[in-house]
Write a protein that holds these residues in place. Structure first.
Motif, PDB file in Angstrom:
ATOM      1  N   LEU A 134      -1.543  10.223  74.229  1.00 16.22           N
ATOM      2  CA  LEU A 134      -0.318   9.433  74.047  1.00 16.22           C
ATOM      3  C   LEU A 134      -0.374   8.551  72.797  1.00 16.22           C
ATOM      4  N   THR A 135      -1.576   8.178  72.380  1.00 18.37           N
ATOM      5  CA  THR A 135      -1.670   7.341  71.173  1.00 18.37           C
ATOM      6  C   THR A 135      -1.373   8.146  69.910  1.00 18.37           C
ATOM      7  N   GLU A 136      -1.381   9.464  70.016  1.00 16.58           N
ATOM      8  CA  GLU A 136      -1.083  10.327  68.863  1.00 16.58           C
ATOM      9  C   GLU A 136       0.391  10.255  68.460  1.00 16.58           C
ATOM     10  N   GLY A 137       1.245   9.851  69.409  1.00 16.84           N
ATOM     11  CA  GLY A 137       2.688   9.799  69.125  1.00 16.84           C
ATOM     12  C   GLY A 137       3.463  10.381  70.278  1.00 16.84           C
ATOM     13  N   GLN A 138       4.788  10.373  70.132  1.00 18.88           N
ATOM     14  CA  GLN A 138       5.627  10.912  71.215  1.00 18.88           C
ATOM     15  C   GLN A 138       6.510  12.029  70.686  1.00 18.88           C
ATOM     16  N   LEU A 184      16.426  12.809  75.915  1.00 20.18           N
ATOM     17  CA  LEU A 184      16.894  11.426  75.937  1.00 20.18           C
ATOM     18  C   LEU A 184      17.552  11.283  77.299  1.00 20.18           C
ATOM     19  N   TRP A 185      17.081  10.337  78.068  1.00 19.54           N
ATOM     20  CA  TRP A 185      17.536  10.140  79.443  1.00 19.54           C
ATOM     21  C   TRP A 185      18.323   8.834  79.525  1.00 19.54           C
ATOM     22  N   ILE A 186      19.599   8.910  79.881  1.00 19.73           N
ATOM     23  CA  ILE A 186      20.452   7.731  79.973  1.00 19.73           C
ATOM     24  C   ILE A 186      20.852   7.565  81.429  1.00 19.73           C
ATOM     25  N   SER A 187      20.485   6.437  82.006  1.00 16.80           N
ATOM     26  CA  SER A 187      20.814   6.240  83.418  1.00 16.80           C
ATOM     27  C   SER A 187      21.070   4.772  83.707  1.00 16.80           C
ATOM     28  N   CYS A 188      21.347   4.475  84.963  1.00 20.80           N
ATOM     29  CA  CYS A 188      21.696   3.107  85.382  1.00 20.80           C
ATOM     30  C   CYS A 188      20.434   2.265  85.563  1.00 20.80           C
ATOM     31  N   SER A 189      20.586   0.958  85.401  1.00 20.62           N
ATOM     32  CA  SER A 189      19.460   0.031  85.603  1.00 20.62           C
ATOM     33  C   SER A 189      19.084  -0.119  87.072  1.00 20.62           C
ATOM     34  N   ASP A 190      19.921   0.381  87.959  1.00 17.67           N
ATOM     35  CA  ASP A 190      19.699   0.259  89.402  1.00 17.67           C
ATOM     36  C   ASP A 190      18.243   0.589  89.767  1.00 17.67           C
ATOM     37  N   SER A 191      17.625  -0.292  90.563  1.00 19.25           N
ATOM     38  CA  SER A 191      16.201  -0.136  90.916  1.00 19.25           C
ATOM     39  C   SER A 191      15.928   1.120  91.751  1.00 19.25           C
ATOM     40  N   ARG A 192      16.996   1.690  92.310  1.00 19.06           N
ATOM     41  CA  ARG A 192      16.811   2.863  93.175  1.00 19.06           C
ATOM     42  C   ARG A 192      16.841   4.182  92.414  1.00 19.06           C
ATOM     43  N   VAL A 193      17.085   4.122  91.110  1.00 22.88           N
ATOM     44  CA  VAL A 193      17.155   5.367  90.335  1.00 22.88           C
ATOM     45  C   VAL A 193      16.173   5.353  89.158  1.00 22.88           C
ATOM     46  N   PRO A 194      14.890   5.232  89.450  1.00 22.77           N
ATOM     47  CA  PRO A 194      13.903   5.212  88.371  1.00 22.77           C
ATOM     48  C   PRO A 194      13.923   6.546  87.621  1.00 22.77           C
ATOM     49  N   ALA A 195      13.806   6.487  86.309  1.00 20.19           N
ATOM     50  CA  ALA A 195      13.979   7.698  85.504  1.00 20.19           C
ATOM     51  C   ALA A 195      12.877   8.734  85.741  1.00 20.19           C
ATOM     52  N   ASN A 196      11.660   8.402  85.416  1.00 20.00           N
ATOM     53  CA  ASN A 196      10.588   9.403  85.473  1.00 20.00           C
ATOM     54  C   ASN A 196      10.333   9.949  86.876  1.00 20.00           C
ATOM     55  N   GLU A 197      10.363   9.057  87.857  1.00 23.86           N
ATOM     56  CA  GLU A 197       9.985   9.457  89.216  1.00 23.86           C
ATOM     57  C   GLU A 197      10.897  10.529  89.796  1.00 23.86           C
ATOM     58  N   ILE A 198      12.209  10.397  89.609  1.00 26.31           N
ATOM     59  CA  ILE A 198      13.130  11.312  90.310  1.00 26.31           C
ATOM     60  C   ILE A 198      13.134  12.716  89.723  1.00 26.31           C
ATOM     61  N   VAL A 199      12.560  12.882  88.541  1.00 23.76           N
ATOM     62  CA  VAL A 199      12.442  14.229  87.972  1.00 23.76           C
ATOM     63  C   VAL A 199      10.964  14.583  87.735  1.00 23.76           C
ATOM     64  N   CYS A 216       8.537  13.322  86.020  1.00 28.07           N
ATOM     65  CA  CYS A 216       8.100  13.384  84.624  1.00 28.07           C
ATOM     66  C   CYS A 216       6.973  12.388  84.378  1.00 28.07           C
ATOM     67  N   HIS A 217       6.203  12.674  83.326  1.00 34.79           N
ATOM     68  CA  HIS A 217       5.048  11.847  82.976  1.00 34.79           C
ATOM     69  C   HIS A 217       5.348  11.009  81.740  1.00 34.79           C
ATOM     70  N   PRO A 218       4.525  10.004  81.466  1.00 36.55           N
ATOM     71  CA  PRO A 218       4.697   9.273  80.211  1.00 36.55           C
ATOM     72  C   PRO A 218       4.721  10.264  79.040  1.00 36.55           C
ATOM     73  N   GLY A 219       5.647  10.065  78.128  1.00 40.72           N
ATOM     74  CA  GLY A 219       5.775  10.979  76.990  1.00 40.72           C
ATOM     75  C   GLY A 219       6.852  12.030  77.172  1.00 40.72           C
ATOM     76  N   ASP A 220       7.340  12.207  78.387  1.00 42.88           N
ATOM     77  CA  ASP A 220       8.320  13.274  78.651  1.00 42.88           C
ATOM     78  C   ASP A 220       9.767  12.857  78.358  1.00 42.88           C
ATOM     79  N   LEU A 221      10.105  11.608  78.673  1.00 42.56           N
ATOM     80  CA  LEU A 221      11.497  11.161  78.558  1.00 42.56           C
ATOM     81  C   LEU A 221      11.602   9.961  77.635  1.00 42.56           C
ATOM     82  N   GLU A 240      17.812  11.710  65.589  1.00 48.20           N
ATOM     83  CA  GLU A 240      17.411  11.900  64.194  1.00 48.20           C
ATOM     84  C   GLU A 240      15.904  11.873  63.978  1.00 48.20           C
ATOM     85  N   VAL A 241      15.196  11.060  64.732  1.00 47.24           N
ATOM     86  CA  VAL A 241      13.745  10.947  64.522  1.00 47.24           C
ATOM     87  C   VAL A 241      12.977  11.814  65.518  1.00 47.24           C
ATOM     88  N   LEU A 242      13.284  11.656  66.802  1.00 50.35           N
ATOM     89  CA  LEU A 242      12.555  12.433  67.806  1.00 50.35           C
ATOM     90  C   LEU A 242      13.084  13.864  67.922  1.00 50.35           C
TER      91      LEU A 242
END
Ligand code: CO
Length: 213
Positions: A24-28, A33-48, A50-55, A81-83
């Motif tokens: 992970l220190t090599e870069g991402q 790009l995952w856009i979702s609600c701040s709601d505590s019940r819809v965590p991004a990585n967990e529900i799909v 995914c691991h650090p570096g995926d989203l 543009e960058v990722l």
């Protein structure tokens, strides 16, 4: 208590293979790009799963990307543009409190300004929404329409249109998460080409940023 979070972090970090962090220190190079609600019940990585570096994640109340929001547009620009992400997912959720607040006529304070574009979305679809007599179903339908509104809005940005003109294939997806069973439903509203953008929003490939005086 906050110190419990720090303790859990130490346990989590210790449980990982050290090579995991080295990579992970090599870069991402996330593919989404995952856009979702701040709601505590819809965590991004967990529900799909995914691991650090995926989203590459952007969350705010009611998963909005509006054209006057420097934060959201900066995230979008960096992701595209960058990722060079090939996929942008707008994942809303049913029973969204932000959507509900936008449907009410009470003064919620500052947040009403943030939610105002959702009222516009309601107004655009009021014929359909007003026909839904069940309050819960009308709320859930507006949650869906708000996702579709974001997909269309993101596709019409100069960021996405210029990416397509450069030959960068990027697809915008509209999904919605069901709190009741944890499943995500694909709303089937993908946009992956300028032909799907309403003509008034299109920018031509030959136009410069300065334009004609
Ligand atoms: Co929400």
């Amino acid at each position: 208590m906050p110190h419990e979070l720090l303790q859990r972090n130490r346990e989590w970090a210790a449980s990982q293979d050290p090579s995991f962090f080295e990579a992970l220190t090599e870069g991402q190079s996330p593919r989404f790009l995952w856009i979702s609600c701040s709601d505590s019940r819809v965590p991004a990585n967990e529900i799909v799963e995914c691991h650090p570096g995926d989203l590459f994640v952007h969350r705010n109340i009611a998963n909005r990307i509006d054209h006057d929001d420097l934060n959201g547009l900066s995230v979008l620009e960096y992701a595209v543009e960058v990722l060079q992400v090939p996929h942008i997912v707008v994942c809303g959720h049913y029973q969204c409190g932000g959507i509900k607040a936008a449907m009410e006529h009470t003064d919620h304070g500052l947040i009403d300004n943030w939610l105002r574009p959702i009222k516009r979305c309601y107004h655009q679809h009021h014929d359909e929404l007003d026909r839904i007599t069940d309050d819960h179903k009308r709320w859930d339908r507006l949650c869906e329409l708000n996702v579709i509104d974001q997909v269309e809005g993101i596709a019409s940005t100069t960021v996405v249109q210029k990416a397509w003109q450069r030959g960068h294939e990027v697809t915008i997806h509209g999904w919605i998460y069901q709190l009741a069973n944890g499943e995500i439903h694909d709303l089937g509203v993908e946009v992956d080409s300028p032909d799907q953008v309403p003509p008034i929003y299109r920018i031509s490939a030959s136009s410069s940023a300065l334009g004609d005086a």
